[in-house]
Design a protein around this motif. Structure first.
Motif, PDB file in Angstrom:
ATOM      1  N   UNK A 304       5.864 -12.683  -7.253  1.00  0.00           N
ATOM      2  CA  UNK A 304       6.465 -12.039  -6.086  1.00  0.00           C
ATOM      3  C   UNK A 304       6.296 -10.521  -6.186  1.00  0.00           C
ATOM      4  N   UNK A 305       6.080  -9.903  -5.042  1.00  0.00           N
ATOM      5  CA  UNK A 305       6.038  -8.442  -4.951  1.00  0.00           C
ATOM      6  C   UNK A 305       6.870  -8.005  -3.756  1.00  0.00           C
ATOM      7  N   UNK A 306       7.375  -6.776  -3.813  1.00  0.00           N
ATOM      8  CA  UNK A 306       8.170  -6.235  -2.717  1.00  0.00           C
ATOM      9  C   UNK A 306       8.754  -4.895  -3.098  1.00  0.00           C
ATOM     10  N   UNK A 307       9.588  -4.371  -2.213  1.00  0.00           N
ATOM     11  CA  UNK A 307      10.231  -3.080  -2.426  1.00  0.00           C
ATOM     12  C   UNK A 307      11.732  -3.292  -2.518  1.00  0.00           C
ATOM     13  N   UNK A 308      12.331  -2.805  -3.599  1.00  0.00           N
ATOM     14  CA  UNK A 308      13.773  -2.935  -3.819  1.00  0.00           C
ATOM     15  C   UNK A 308      14.324  -1.541  -4.108  1.00  0.00           C
ATOM     16  N   UNK A 309      15.192  -1.073  -3.219  1.00  0.00           N
ATOM     17  CA  UNK A 309      15.822   0.253  -3.374  1.00  0.00           C
ATOM     18  C   UNK A 309      14.775   1.355  -3.553  1.00  0.00           C
ATOM     19  N   UNK A 310      13.667   1.234  -2.840  1.00  0.00           N
ATOM     20  CA  UNK A 310      12.630   2.256  -2.902  1.00  0.00           C
ATOM     21  C   UNK A 310      11.647   2.094  -4.043  1.00  0.00           C
ATOM     22  N   UNK A 311      11.866   1.132  -4.929  1.00  0.00           N
ATOM     23  CA  UNK A 311      10.979   0.900  -6.057  1.00  0.00           C
ATOM     24  C   UNK A 311      10.061  -0.276  -5.748  1.00  0.00           C
ATOM     25  N   UNK A 312       8.780  -0.124  -6.081  1.00  0.00           N
ATOM     26  CA  UNK A 312       7.822  -1.215  -5.919  1.00  0.00           C
ATOM     27  C   UNK A 312       7.974  -2.181  -7.087  1.00  0.00           C
ATOM     28  N   UNK A 313       8.195  -3.457  -6.767  1.00  0.00           N
ATOM     29  CA  UNK A 313       8.550  -4.444  -7.786  1.00  0.00           C
ATOM     30  C   UNK A 313       7.542  -5.580  -7.777  1.00  0.00           C
ATOM     31  N   UNK A 314       7.118  -5.982  -8.979  1.00  0.00           N
ATOM     32  CA  UNK A 314       6.356  -7.203  -9.165  1.00  0.00           C
ATOM     33  C   UNK A 314       7.098  -8.047 -10.199  1.00  0.00           C
ATOM     34  N   UNK A 315       7.298  -9.322  -9.867  1.00  0.00           N
ATOM     35  CA  UNK A 315       8.020 -10.215 -10.778  1.00  0.00           C
ATOM     36  C   UNK A 315       7.250 -11.511 -10.918  1.00  0.00           C
ATOM     37  N   UNK A 316       7.282 -12.048 -12.126  1.00  0.00           N
ATOM     38  CA  UNK A 316       6.603 -13.306 -12.435  1.00  0.00           C
ATOM     39  C   UNK A 316       7.607 -14.203 -13.141  1.00  0.00           C
TER      40      UNK A 316
END
Length: 394
Positions: A304-316
């Protein structure tokens, strides 16, 4: 005793020592303040004597000040008073100058002793730091005394030495593990080559099989060296940053990943980060590869990728064997595996350590959690992207 005298002599002959500068400062300040004090005392005494003599001869009334000489007083009385005052003031001035000179000399001596006493911990710290090297970095200053600025400085140096000691130990451990990982395939290669040379009945088929095994070992060594180079490059920091889309990188990585019987799910939303595109792609690839490799039959991997609180996030997220929470930190170190007795099909336990190094180089936040039903949840949050590419000077 002779050593202390020589050390004091070196301090005296070296004008750049802090002790000599402090001594000069103490002495000059005392001389200046003493001169000001004597000047004030001199003026007060001078005025007091003039007023006292004037009252004695009826020149002015009590409570008045002498503003100018009174010409109505007899000439001989005036001259007598003037001579007496001048003699008294001259004696007072000479004695005051002598006293000031003596006290200035004493102040320099006392300042030298006091500054030496104050700076003694610094000399001790300096001598100890000079003795400390890579062989005895376990030594500490351990300065005793009140919790003042010098004690705080010593504690700060001790903390720095502790961090350096830990870093050197980690580096030695890393080098030892790297040498072990490289030595094992070299030993196998040597054994295979020796077996082929000593086997007089070897035919083309057996030699081809031996060459295939040697080629596989060579490929493993190549992957290990590539991983080591990537790890070193990541720990060295970034020389170039540009805007990268985590969603595009994750989509490309998922597209080339062979998941076998695993379910590879992706939920990719645009997420712009700032960094090195090649290293960011290596980070995502290592996360996905780790999730696929250390899984269970029929398991799943979620990217998954997305933006959380202005931070670019990638999670596996992946299913897999249950991982004790206290083992998570160890798995992020180089050459560490959950099962140390298994080589994991030629992988050397560098994947997650490379992920952590790349995340640190990008000022990203890496979060690893062990899932209660097995597997890992890895999350990397990158700072917001910058608009134009920029080069970072080392």
């Amino acid at each position: 005793m002779m050593g202390e005298m020589l050390a004091s002599l070196r301090f005296i002959t070296s004008p750049r020592t802090v002790r000599l500068r402090l001594t000069l400062l103490y002495g000059v300040l005392f001389a200046a303040s003493g001169a000001v004090l004597l000047a004030i005392t001199f003026l007060l005494v001078w005025n007091s004597r003039r007023n006292a003599e004037a009252l004695r001869y009826g020149i002015l009334e009590p409570g008045q000040q002498v503003l100018a000489p009174d010409l109505s007083v007899a000439e001989h009385s005036r001259e007598y008073i003037q001579r007496q005052n001048e003699a008294l003031i001259q004696d007072l001035l000479i004695q005051s100058v002598i006293a000031l000179a003596i006290m200035t000399i004493i102040s320099f001596a006392v300042g030298w002793l006091v500054s030496g006493r104050i700076l003694r911990p610094l000399r001790t710290m300096n001598d100890t730091i000079r003795r400390i090297s890579a062989r005895n970095i376990h030594e500490r200053l351990a300065l005793q005394g009140p919790q003042d600025e010098l004690r705080n400085l010593a504690d700060t140096v001790d903390g720095l030495l502790s961090r350096l000691h830990a870093a050197l130990d980690a580096r030695r451990h890393f080098v030892a593990n790297a040498a072990h990982e490289l030595r094992t395939p070299l030993t196998v290669e040597h054994a295979l080559l020796e077996e082929a040379m000593l086997d007089s009945e070897a035919d083309a088929g057996s030699l081809r099989s031996t060459m295939g095994r040697l080629l596989a070992i060579s490929e493993q060594q190549g992957r290990l060296l590539e991983s080591l180079l990537t790890l070193a490059e990541s720990e060295g920091g970034l020389a170039y940053r540009q805007s990268v889309d985590l969603a595009a990188i994750a989509d490309r990585v998922v597209g080339v990943t062979s998941a076998g019987d695993l379910r590879l799910l992706s939920d990719l939303s645009p997420a712009l980060a700032s960094g090195d595109p090649a290293l960011v792609e290596r980070l995502v690839a290592n996360l996905v590869d780790n999730a696929v490799r250390y899984n269970v039959p029929g398991g799943r991997v979620e990217v998954m990728t997305g933006v959380v609180d202005g931070w670019a996030v990638v999670s596996v997220l992946n299913t897999g064997p249950v991982i004790p929470p206290d083992q998570l930190e160890r798995l992020l170190e180089p050459f560490q595996r959950l099962d140390r007795t298994v080589r994991s099909n030629g992988h050397h336990g560098l994947g997650l350590s490379i992920v952590r190094a790349i995340a640190a180089a990008h000022d990203a936040v890496l979060t690893a959690q062990a899932r209660p039903d097995g597997g890992l949840s890895m999350r990397v949050a990158f700072p917001p992207a910058i608009s134009p590419p920029c080069r970072i000077d080392p």
